[in-house]
Design a protein around this motif. Structure first.
Motif, mmCIF file in Angstrom:
data_model
loop_
_atom_site.group_PDB
_atom_site.id
_atom_site.type_symbol
_atom_site.label_atom_id
_atom_site.label_comp_id
_atom_site.label_asym_id
_atom_site.label_seq_id
_atom_site.Cartn_x
_atom_site.Cartn_y
_atom_site.Cartn_z
ATOM 1 N N ARG B 101 38.955 50.565 50.314
ATOM 2 C CA ARG B 101 39.510 49.396 49.633
ATOM 3 C C ARG B 101 40.886 49.723 49.060
ATOM 4 O O ARG B 101 41.095 50.851 48.570
ATOM 5 C CB ARG B 101 38.585 48.947 48.498
ATOM 6 C CG ARG B 101 37.483 48.012 48.940
ATOM 7 C CD ARG B 101 36.169 48.342 48.259
ATOM 8 N NE ARG B 101 35.528 49.521 48.877
ATOM 9 C CZ ARG B 101 34.589 50.253 48.298
ATOM 10 N NH1 ARG B 101 34.168 49.954 47.095
ATOM 11 N NH2 ARG B 101 34.059 51.287 48.937
ATOM 12 N N ARG B 142 39.840 46.864 53.079
ATOM 13 C CA ARG B 142 39.658 45.602 52.389
ATOM 14 C C ARG B 142 40.707 45.523 51.284
ATOM 15 O O ARG B 142 40.837 46.439 50.475
ATOM 16 C CB ARG B 142 38.251 45.532 51.797
ATOM 17 C CG ARG B 142 38.033 44.245 51.029
ATOM 18 C CD ARG B 142 36.568 43.943 50.863
ATOM 19 N NE ARG B 142 36.402 42.589 50.319
ATOM 20 C CZ ARG B 142 35.238 42.009 50.181
ATOM 21 N NH1 ARG B 142 34.125 42.630 50.565
ATOM 22 N NH2 ARG B 142 35.162 40.790 49.676
ATOM 23 N N ASP B 177 32.545 42.486 41.624
ATOM 24 C CA ASP B 177 32.086 41.573 42.666
ATOM 25 C C ASP B 177 33.272 41.198 43.560
ATOM 26 O O ASP B 177 34.072 40.325 43.228
ATOM 27 C CB ASP B 177 31.462 40.323 42.020
ATOM 28 C CG ASP B 177 30.764 39.459 43.063
ATOM 29 O OD1 ASP B 177 31.216 39.491 44.238
ATOM 30 O OD2 ASP B 177 29.788 38.772 42.708
ATOM 31 N N LEU B 178 33.388 41.882 44.679
ATOM 32 C CA LEU B 178 34.569 41.725 45.537
ATOM 33 C C LEU B 178 34.639 40.323 46.126
ATOM 34 O O LEU B 178 35.714 39.770 46.307
ATOM 35 C CB LEU B 178 34.554 42.766 46.652
ATOM 36 C CG LEU B 178 34.622 44.246 46.191
ATOM 37 C CD1 LEU B 178 34.657 45.177 47.395
ATOM 38 C CD2 LEU B 178 35.831 44.487 45.304
ATOM 39 N N ASP B 179 33.468 39.754 46.440
ATOM 40 C CA ASP B 179 33.486 38.417 47.045
ATOM 41 C C ASP B 179 33.946 37.356 46.038
ATOM 42 O O ASP B 179 34.744 36.492 46.364
ATOM 43 C CB ASP B 179 32.100 38.070 47.578
ATOM 44 C CG ASP B 179 31.718 39.008 48.713
ATOM 45 O OD1 ASP B 179 32.663 39.450 49.423
ATOM 46 O OD2 ASP B 179 30.529 39.316 48.871
ATOM 47 N N ARG B 180 33.443 37.489 44.802
ATOM 48 C CA ARG B 180 33.897 36.541 43.789
ATOM 49 C C ARG B 180 35.382 36.742 43.486
ATOM 50 O O ARG B 180 36.130 35.791 43.285
ATOM 51 C CB ARG B 180 33.057 36.690 42.513
ATOM 52 C CG ARG B 180 31.944 35.648 42.422
ATOM 53 C CD ARG B 180 31.160 35.815 41.134
ATOM 54 N NE ARG B 180 31.943 35.615 39.930
ATOM 55 C CZ ARG B 180 31.703 36.197 38.756
ATOM 56 N NH1 ARG B 180 30.700 37.060 38.649
ATOM 57 N NH2 ARG B 180 32.446 35.952 37.713
ATOM 58 N N GLN B 182 37.562 37.655 45.538
ATOM 59 C CA GLN B 182 38.360 37.147 46.655
ATOM 60 C C GLN B 182 38.668 35.652 46.506
ATOM 61 O O GLN B 182 39.652 35.164 47.051
ATOM 62 C CB GLN B 182 37.611 37.416 47.965
ATOM 63 C CG GLN B 182 38.544 37.474 49.161
ATOM 64 C CD GLN B 182 37.847 38.054 50.377
ATOM 65 O OE1 GLN B 182 36.939 38.881 50.263
ATOM 66 N NE2 GLN B 182 38.265 37.619 51.546
ATOM 67 N N GLU B 183 37.809 34.956 45.749
ATOM 68 C CA GLU B 183 38.060 33.517 45.559
ATOM 69 C C GLU B 183 39.215 33.278 44.588
ATOM 70 O O GLU B 183 39.753 32.182 44.524
ATOM 71 C CB GLU B 183 36.796 32.834 45.031
ATOM 72 C CG GLU B 183 35.683 32.815 46.066
ATOM 73 C CD GLU B 183 34.299 32.613 45.426
ATOM 74 O OE1 GLU B 183 34.257 32.247 44.231
ATOM 75 O OE2 GLU B 183 33.312 32.838 46.130
#
Lengths: 637, 197
Positions: B101, B142, B177-180, B182-183
Motif C-alpha cells: 500500500r 493500492r 478501513d481501506l474501503d471506507r 476509498q469513498e
C-alpha cells in the motif's frame, strides 16, 4: 684546441642561422641543416677538414635516436609489429634491390656491380625520415609506423649485407684489405669460426636485454638518490655508448643494439628522464650529421656530369617510390598514409655511405662509380624534405578532404599528467585510473616509485618542474596537468611555466595554504584546490551534526560557508600582488578588513545562518496579511 | 499486523510547525519504521540497494511531505526516481512492490476551499496527486486516500500530528478501513475511518 673551437663554432653558427629560417619557411629542420652544410662546404674545404670522419662521429646521433625510438616502444608493441617489420621490410629491401640491380645490369654493368648498387641504394635514411616524422608528429600514424618498420628491418638487413658484399668482389681486381669503411678496429669475433661468432653475438644481445631488465633499475635508483642531474645524464650516456660499443665489437649495428635496450627500458620508471637526458645529444649530433651530408656534396663532380647524376638520382627515387607504393598496397596502407610511406622512404641513406665505402674496399665497385653513388645518395637525401613538403601541402590536404579519417588516427587519448604522487596526487591518480583515463605520473622519489610499482601503478622518475622532462612526459599532447608536488615554490613555478608555454592545458593545482592560493592565482592557475580545506569543512559539518543540527541543515550551512570562503579568497587573490608586501598593498588590506567585518557580523547576528536557510521557509504572518488584502493567492500551494 | 515504513521529507524541518510535530508523534509509535529522508541523505547520495531492501521489508509505505509547487520536495522525487527502478517496481519482472500500500500524508499552505474549481487553485487536491496515484497503480500497489492538512500555516499542529500517530497505529494493526477510506477524497484527523476493536 683552436681548430676544434673554430670547427665547432662554424657548425654551430651555420646551424643556428639556417635551421630557424628553414623551420619558419615550413621546410623542416633537416633541410635547414643540409643547406647550412652546403654553405659551409667551401670553408671546410679551405680549412682542409675531413668531413667524412666528422660524419662518422655524427652518425652516433642515429644510434641515440633509435634508443629514443625504442624507449617509446614497449616490447608488446614491437611484437605486434612483427608482420609488417618482416613483410614490408623484406618486400622493400628485396624489391628495390632487384629493381635497381636489374636496371643497372640492363645498362650493361656486371651483375655483381649491379647487385651491389641495388643493395646500397635499397637502404633509406633513418636519420632524415625519423627526424622529419617526429617533427611533424606523423610517427604514430599508420604511415609513420610502417616507415619505421621498414627502417628497422633495414637496420637488421645491413648485417647480412655486410657479409654478402665481399662475396661480390670482381675476380682479379683485388684491392688488398684496405680500410673497412668505418668498421671497428677492435673486434670480439675476428678469427672466430661461424658458430663461435653466432654464440658471441647472441650472448651480446642477451647481455643487452638482461642488462636492461635487471641492471639498469638498481643503477639508476642508486644514481637518482644522489640527485645529481649531470651524473644521471652521464649514466644514461654511458649505457648508450657502452651498448653501441658492445654491438660494434661483435659486428652488429650499434643502432640496433641501442634500439633493443630502449625497448627493454620502455617500461621503466626512468624512461622519461632518460628521454629528456639523451634527446639534446641526439638533436645536436643529428644536426651535425645532416650538415656533413650537405657539406659532402662534390659540386665539381655534380656539374661535370650534371644530367647523368640528376638522372640517376631521379631514377633511384622513382624506383624506390614505386616499390614502396606497391608494398604499401600489399600491406593495406590507405589514403594519404600510403603516400607518406612511399615518398618518405624514397631516398637512399647513410647506410648507403657505409656500404659504398665497404664495397670499394672489397673491390666490388670500381673507383670511378663509387663517388657518383655517394653523390646520388646525398642528392636523394637533399630532395627528401621537398617530398615531405609535397606530401604536406598537396597530397594530405586532398585526402583529408576526400575521406573521413580513420579512427586509429587519434594517436593518443587525452592524457593527464600527475606531477607528484604522494598522498594528494596519489588519490587523484587512482580516481583517474578507476574511471579509465590514462595518466602519466611523475615523481622525484625513487623509493616511492618502487613502492608504487609493487602495487602496479606506473610512475616515472623525474623532476616535474623541468621543461624537458615535461616534454618527454608528453605535455604537448596532454590535456590536463595535476600539480601535486610538495614544494610550494616549485609548484607555483611549474604552474607559471605551463600556463605560459602550454596555454591549452588545464591545470589543477594543489595549494598548501591561502598564501599559496594567491601565488598560484598570480601564476595564472584558476583551478586551485586547497589541500586541507575540504576535509576541514567536513570536520566542521560533523561538528554541526554532533551538536544536534539536522544533517541536511548542516550540509547547507557547510556549503554556504565554503561559498563565502571561496568568494573571499577569490576577491583577495585578485588584489594580492607577489611584488608588494601585504601590509603595503592598500586595496588588499581594505578588502581583507571588509571581509573580516562581514565574518564578525555573521558570528554575532547569525545572518549567515539565516541566509543559508533561505528557501522552504513559510511566508511570515505580515506577508500573508498583505497579500490577502490584495486578494491574491496568499499561501501558495 | 502490517509492517509500516514512514518517510518524512521536509528540507527546512526546523522552520516547519506541522511536519515537525508529525515527525515527533510518529517517532513515538512503536513497531513501525520512521525515517527522515533529508537526514538519511543530506547529500542526495541515495543508496538504491538499501532503499529497495527497505521497501521489500515493509507492507505499507507512507510518504509525508509538504506540498511544494503541487508536488513533493526534490529529494522525494530523487528517491522515487532512483529506487523505484525498472525491473524492481515496474516493467519487466518489476513486481516487487505488488500488493503493498502507498499512502501520502501531505500539508498544504492553501485552505481547503482553494482546491475547488471555483477556488484559486482551480482543481481538486486529488488532481494534483495523480502522479503518485498512478505510480502506485503502475506498481500494482493500492493507493490509500491521502491524509491531508490544508491551511497548514494556521492549523493546530497537535491535533493533526496526533491524528497522524493514530493513523500509523491503525495501519500497523490493519485497523484502517481501506474501503471506507476509498469513498472519501481526503482523510483528516477527524474523519479517519478507524475500526475500533
Amino acid at each position: 684546441m683552436s681548430d676544434f673551437l673554430l670547427l665547432a663554432f662554424l657548425f654551430l653558427v651555420a646551424g643556428v642561422a639556417a635551421v630557424p629560417i628553414a623551420s619558419r619557411l615550413g621546410l623542416g629542420s633537416v633541410l635547414g641543416y643540409l643547406i647550412a652544410g652546403i654553405i659551409l662546404s667551401p670553408m671546410l674545404a679551405v680549412l682542409n677538414v675531413d668531413v667524412v670522419s666528422i660524419q662518422h662521429f655524427a652518425e652516433f646521433g642515429v644510434v641515440m635516436m633509435l634508443f629514443l625510438v625504442g624507449l617509446e616502444l614497449e616490447p608488446k608493441m614491437l611484437w605486434a609489429m612483427r608482420n609488417r617489420l618482416l613483410g614490408l621490410g623484406g618486400l622493400q629491401v628485396g624489391g628495390t634491390t632487384a629493381l635497381i640491380a636489374g636496371v643497372v645490369w640492363w645498362f650493361g654493368a656486371d651483375w655483381r656491380i649491379a647487385l651491389a648498387c641495388g643493395l646500397i641504394l635499397a637502404m633509406s635514411s633513418t636519420a632524415i625520415v625519423l627526424q622529419t616524422l617526429n617533427e611533424k608528429g606523423l610517427m604514430k600514424g599508420d604511415g609513420g609506423q610502417a616507415s619505421f618498420s621498414v627502417l628497422l628491418f633495414q637496420d637488421i638487413a645491413v648485417i647480412p649485407i655486410l657479409a654478402l658484399v665481399p662475396l661480390l668482389a670482381m675476380p682479379g681486381a683485388h684491392h688488398g684489405g684496405g680500410d673497412e669503411g668505418h668498421g671497428a678496429s677492435l673486434s670480439l669475433v675476428a678469427g672466430l669460426s661461424g658458430w663461435q661468432t653466432t654464440l658471441v653475438t647472441a650472448g651480446a644481445i642477451a647481455l643487452v636485454i638482461a642488462g636492461g631488465m635487471f641492471l639498469t633499475r638498481p643503477v639508476f635508483r642508486y644514481i637518482a638518490q644522489a640527485r645529481l642531474r649531470e651524473i644521471f645524464v652521464a649514466t644514461a650516456l654511458m649505457f648508450v655508448v657502452g651498448i653501441a660499443l658492445l654491438m660494434t665489437l661483435v659486428g652488429l649495428s650499434p643502432a640496433l643494439g641501442t634500439f633493443l635496450a630502449g625497448v627493454v627500458l620502455a617500461n621503466s620508471e626512468y624512461r622519461h628522464e632518460l628521454e629528456s637526458d639523451i634527446d639534446p645529444f641526439r638533436g645536436l649530433l643529428l644536426g651535425l650529421f645532416f650538415m656533413t651530408v650537405g657539406a659532402a656534396i662534390d659540386f665539381g663532380l655534380l656539374f661535370g656530369d650534371f644530367a647523368v647524376i640528376i638522372g640517376m638520382t631521379v631514377g633511384v627515387m622513382l624506383a624506390k617510390a614505386l616499390v614502396l607504393l606497391i608494398a604499401a598496397r600489399v600491406f593495406g596502407l590507405r589514403g594519404s598514409e600510403k603516400f607518406l610511406f612511399g615518398l618518405g622512404l624514397a631516398q637512399a641513406g647513410e647506410f648507403g655511405f657505409v656500404l659504398t665505402s665497404f664495397a670499394v674496399a672489397n673491390a666490388v665497385l670500381p673507383d670511378d662509380l663509387a663517388p657518383r653513388i655517394m653523390l646520388v645518395i646525398t642528392l636523394s637525401m637533399m630532395l627528401t624534405p621537398a617530398l615531405f613538403i609535397l606530401y604536406d601541402r598537396v597530397i594530405r590536404p586532398r585526402y583529408d578532404r576526400e575521406e573521413p579519417r580513420d579512427a586509429d588516427e587519434i594517436t593518443e587519448p587525452g592524457i593527464a599528467i600527475v606531477a607528484g604522487h604522494g598522498r594528494f596526487g596519489g588519490v587523484v591518480n587512482r580516481m583517474l585510473l578507476a574511471a579509465g583515463y590514462e595518466t602519466t605520473v611523475l615523481d622525484y622519489s625513487a623509493a616511492h616509485l618502487d613502492m608504487l610499482r609493487s602495487f602496479g601503478v606506473r610512475g616515472f622518475y623525474g623532476d616535474a618542474t623541468r621543461p624537458d622532462l615535461l616534454h618527454a612526459a608528453g605535455i604537448d599532447e596532454a590535456k590536463l596537468l595535476i600539480i601535486a608536488i610538495d614544494d610550494k615554490d616549485q609548484a607555483t613555478e611549474l604552474a607559471h611555466y605551463v600556463h605560459h608555454n602550454h596555454p591549452h592545458i588545464h591545470i589543477i593545482a594543489r595549494a598548501r595554504d591561502r598564501r599559496h592560493v594567491y601565488q598560484l592565482f598570480a601564476a595564472g592557475c584558476r583551478d586551485i584546490i586547497r589541500e586541507t580545506f575540504d576535509s576541514s569543512v567536513r570536520a566542521g559539518r560533523s561538528a554541526y551534526e554532533a551538536l544536534g543540527m539536522h544533517p541536511f541543515e548542516a550540509e547547507r550551512l557547510a556549503r554556504a560557508f565554503v561559498k563565502e570562503d571561496r568568494h573571499a579568497l577569490y576577491e583577495l587573490a585578485q588584489l594580492w600582488d607577489p611584488a608588494v608586501p601585504d601590509h603595503i598593498n592598500e586595496p588588499y588590506r581594505l578588502k581583507a578588513r571588509e571581509l573580516m567585518t562581514d565574518a564578525d557580523l555573521r558570528a554575532r547576528g547569525g545572518a549567515f545562518r539565516e541566509r543559508s536557510a533561505r528557501g522552504w521557509v513559510p511566508p511570515t504572518e505580515q506577508d500573508q496579511a498583505e497579500s490577502s488584502a490584495r486578494d491574491e493567492a496568499p499561501e501558495g500551494p | 499486523m502490517s509492517r509500516v515504513l514512514h518517510y518524512a521529507a521536509h528540507p527546512g524541518l526546523s522552520t516547519s510547525r506541522i511536519n515537525k510535530a508529525m515527525v515527533q508523534q510518529a517517532r513515538a509509535v512503536s513497531g513501525i519504521t520512521t525515517l527522515d529522508l533529508y537526514e538519511e541523505y543530506p547529500r542526495y547520495d541515495i543508496d538504491i540497494e538499501d532503499e529497495q531492501q527497505r521497501l521489500l521489508e515493509h507492507d505499507v509505505i507512507v510518504l509525508q511531505f509538504p506540498l511544494f509547487w503541487y508536488s513533493c520536495p526534490a529529494l522525494v522525487k530523487e528517491w522515487l526516481d532512483l529506487s523505484w527502478e525498472h525491473g524492481f517496481a515496474y516493467g519487466h519482472n518489476g513486481d516487487k512492490l505488488a500488493g503493498k500500500r502507498l499512502m501520502l500524508a501531505i500539508t498544504t499552505g492553501s485552505p481547503q476551499d482553494a482546491y475547488r474549481p471555483q477556488g484559486y487553485q482551480h482543481h481538486e487536491i486529488r488532481q494534483f496527486l495523480l502522479p503518485f496515484e498512478q505510480t502506485a497503480h503502475l506498481c500494482q500497489m493500492r493507493f490509500v486516500t491521502p491524509y491531508v492538512l490544508h491551511g497548514a500555516l494556521h492549523a493546530d499542529p497537535l491535533a493533526h500530528a496526533q491524528g497522524f500517530a493514530r493513523l500509523l497505529e491503525a495501519l500497523r494493526d490493519d485497523r484502517l478501513d481501506l474501503d471506507r477510506a476509498q469513498e472519501l477524497t481526503i482523510l483528516t484527523h477527524d474523519t479517519l475511518p478507524i475500526v475500533e476493536v
